[in-house]
Design an enzyme around this catalytic site. Structure first.
Site, short mmCIF file in Angstrom:
data_model
loop_
_atom_site.label_atom_id
_atom_site.label_comp_id
_atom_site.label_asym_id
_atom_site.label_seq_id
_atom_site.Cartn_x
_atom_site.Cartn_y
_atom_site.Cartn_z
N SER A 22 40.99 39.60 51.34
CA SER A 22 39.82 38.75 51.54
C SER A 22 40.26 37.33 51.88
CB SER A 22 38.98 38.73 50.27
OG SER A 22 39.68 38.03 49.25
N LYS A 23 39.28 36.54 52.28
CA LYS A 23 39.55 35.16 52.65
C LYS A 23 40.22 34.41 51.50
CE LYS A 23 37.34 30.90 54.15
NZ LYS A 23 38.01 30.10 53.12
N ARG A 24 39.73 34.70 50.31
CA ARG A 24 40.27 34.09 49.09
C ARG A 24 41.78 34.20 48.99
NH1 ARG A 24 35.84 34.37 44.82
NH2 ARG A 24 36.30 32.32 43.96
N ASP A 50 43.59 31.85 51.20
CA ASP A 50 43.54 30.49 50.69
C ASP A 50 44.52 30.32 49.54
OD1 ASP A 50 41.60 30.13 52.51
OD2 ASP A 50 39.93 30.22 51.10
#
Length: 516
Positions: A275-277, A280
């Site tokens: 996921s994007k998380r 990051d």
RNA sequence: GGUCCAUUCGUCUAGUGGUUAGGACGUCAGGUUUUCAUCCUGUUAACAGGGGUUCGAUUCCCCUAUGGACUACCA
């Protein structure tokens, strides 16, 4: 389907034109998992002289995001995935945006209503939500299916005059698929083989929403049929709805395409879907391009990845050629790609390997290409350097970098004298006689006319030998004053590049600051 | 919870009814180097567990475990 029927089906499909589609929803930036799906579709299509179709699935108006469509197209373009038919390219099967095909879906829904496979349902979202909550409290899962259908508000349970009255009054309704109660559905997936699911575990899926738009399931089947899609290659998250899709083909009386469900991309550590998380948190992008809207997201392009490396990396994540070759151009990927070599299990994404791929591609660039790319980087920082000098410089540092931007980290001292000197290195390398030796070296260098790397090296080495000095001691101190620390290419290459004047200045500055 | 899918070194994976289970990334070590890196060489490490079938299972079957997806008037 019997095994013979299945083989026959495969045969028929193998004769027909290969047409595949990538069908993303414009709900935000395209995830690299989506790019991988697009890539595999593309590779498969091109390998089989087929067409790659881009269809935009924007039936959910609430989730539409401005800019997402453009982002998808730009991403594919950056990757070198060429769309044969789509919203920009046109084609004989358009429109390619589902919101523009609204009228088509209703016609097909009506066909199934007439057949009795689809019915009207008047339950409001609130009512259903309540039912779900109650079931959950009782420890069950609410499923809208044959066992509860009769108790709810729909054209199956209600008397005909009653539900027709509701329709006439304009009461909102959805169209649901009347899933048979207890039937085994057999179907095939190219990657997973034979699968059986009993319809009692399935629900009466909404095919048509009260806002007049179809859901994914209806739109998808209708479009794939109308667009003569031969192979549906999509993410594994669709596998659970495959039985429904087979049922729909059956209801329409259409031959289904062949299906291949690709395994998902997983988090590098721990568990779950990438996921994007994760990006990051772990400092790597999860999207091909920078996403500039709202909550922004990093992109591979902006991080300095070459699209060829990015595509190569993605292709090998879940597919392999069966040989030990790892570096593939798009052309070579197309040649080598076969769907039966796609793995079944999810792949953990490894940012380190991604870097390695970029390193490989960067090494294969010519110094001229790299110099041009690095010049752009320097321009943004206000340095204007002759391209010939940059070619030399790039040649000195290229093999130690994975990205063009890394060249700066490896070579910043070519452009500016050190401001500070690494204390650790001073402690380790700066000896009692270092200052005296450097002074001697300074006057030696000052007299050299041929300041090429070879020229200075010859003279300096001869001097060291003549005096019986220790090469390491001198060069390390020399490096410290010129570079500021203990890193970088060959010293004589460095001083040749920065020139005599700058070299002498740096010695002076170093001596005055480090001292003695 | 239910349904479906999956499971080979830390990661991506190759592979076979009998193999020293192969490669790549990473790790570590050594070499090269005036430094750092690169590079080279080597090293490390895996068939989830339990039952079958079999002369023999990592490979075929079953169970369990673990992981994942799905379980919306989202796709």
């Amino acid at each position: 389907m019997s095994i013979f029927a299945h083989i026959f089906n495969l045969f028929i499909h193998s004769m027909a034109q290969v047409r595949v589609r990538f069908a993303p929803s414009p709900t935000g930036p395209l995830h690299i998992g989506g790019v991988k799906t697009a890539l595999y579709n593309y590779l498969f299509a091109k390998k089989n002289n087929g067409n790659f179709i881009l269809r935009i699935e924007d039936t959910d108006q609430a989730r539409f995001v401005e800019g997402a469509e453009e982002y998808i197209m730009e991403s594919l373009k950056w990757c070198g995935i060429i769309v044969d038919e789509g919203i920009n390219e046109g084609g004989n099967y358009g429109p390619y945006r589902q919101s523009e095909r609204r009228a088509i879906y209703r016609q097909y829904a009506d066909i199934l209503i007439d057949k009795g496979d689809v019915y009207y349902a008047f339950d409001t979202p609130e009512q259903l939500e309540n039912l779900r909550r109650e079931s959950e409290k009782a420890g069950n899962t609410f499923i809208y299916n044959a066992t509860v259908r009769e108790k709810l508000s729909n054209s199956v349970s209600l008397q005909e005059n009653l539900w027709k009255e509701k329709l006439e009054k304009g009461e909102p309704y959805v169209l649901r698929y009347k899933m048979p109660h207890n039937e085994d559905i057999h179907f095939e997936d190219i990657i997973r083989g034979h699968i059986v699911v009993n319809t009692r575990t399935l629900d009466d899926k909404v095919l048509f929403k009260s806002d007049g738009m179809p859901t994914y399931h209806l739109a998808n089947i209708v479009d794939d049929h109308l667009m003569e899609i031969s192979h549906v290659i999509r993410g594994e998250e669709w596998l659970p709805s495959l039985p429904l899709h087979f049922m729909l083909y059956h209801s329409f009386g259409w031959d289904p395409p062949l299906f291949a469900h690709l395994p998902l991309l997983l988090k590098p550590d721990g568990k779950g879907k990438l996921s994007k998380r994760d990006g990051d948190k772990m400092g790597f992008p999860v999207f091909p391009l920078f996403w500039p809207y709202g909550e922004t997201a990093k992109g591979y392009r902006e991080e300095g990845y070459y699209p060829e490396a990015f595509v190569n990396m993605l292709a090998l994540l879940g597919w392999n050629p069966g040989t030990e070759q790892e570096i593939f151009s798009m052309k070579k990927l197309i040649e080598a790609f076969t769907i039966d070599r796609v793995g079944k299990s999810g792949s953990r994404f490894d940012p380190e390997k991604a870097k390695w791929f970029n390193h490989q591609y960067l090494q294969n660039r010519t110094n001229t290409q790299l110099a041009l790319e690095f010049r752009e980087f320097l321009r943004a920082r206000g340095y204007h350097v002759d391209i010939v000098d940059l070619e030399t410089l790039v040649g000195l540092v290229k093999e130690r970098v994975s990205f063009v931007k890394d060249i700066w980290e490896q070579a910043d001292f070519f452009f500016r004298a050190p401001e500070t000197y690494d204390q650790e290195v001073i402690k380790k390398r700066w000896k009692e006689d270092s200052a005296a030796l450097l002074l001697e070296l300074r006057s030696l260098l000052e007299k050299i006319n041929d300041f090429s790397a070879a020229g200075t090296e010859t003279v300096v080495k001869a001097w060291i030998e003549e005096k019986g000095y220790n090469t390491g001691a001198i060069m390390n101190a020399f490096r410290l004053v010129v570079v500021g620390t203990s890193r970088g290419p060959h010293m004589f290459d460095i001083i040749s590049w920065i020139g005599k004047e700058e070299t002498l200045k740096r010695i002076d500055k170093g001596l005055s600051i480090i001292g003695k």
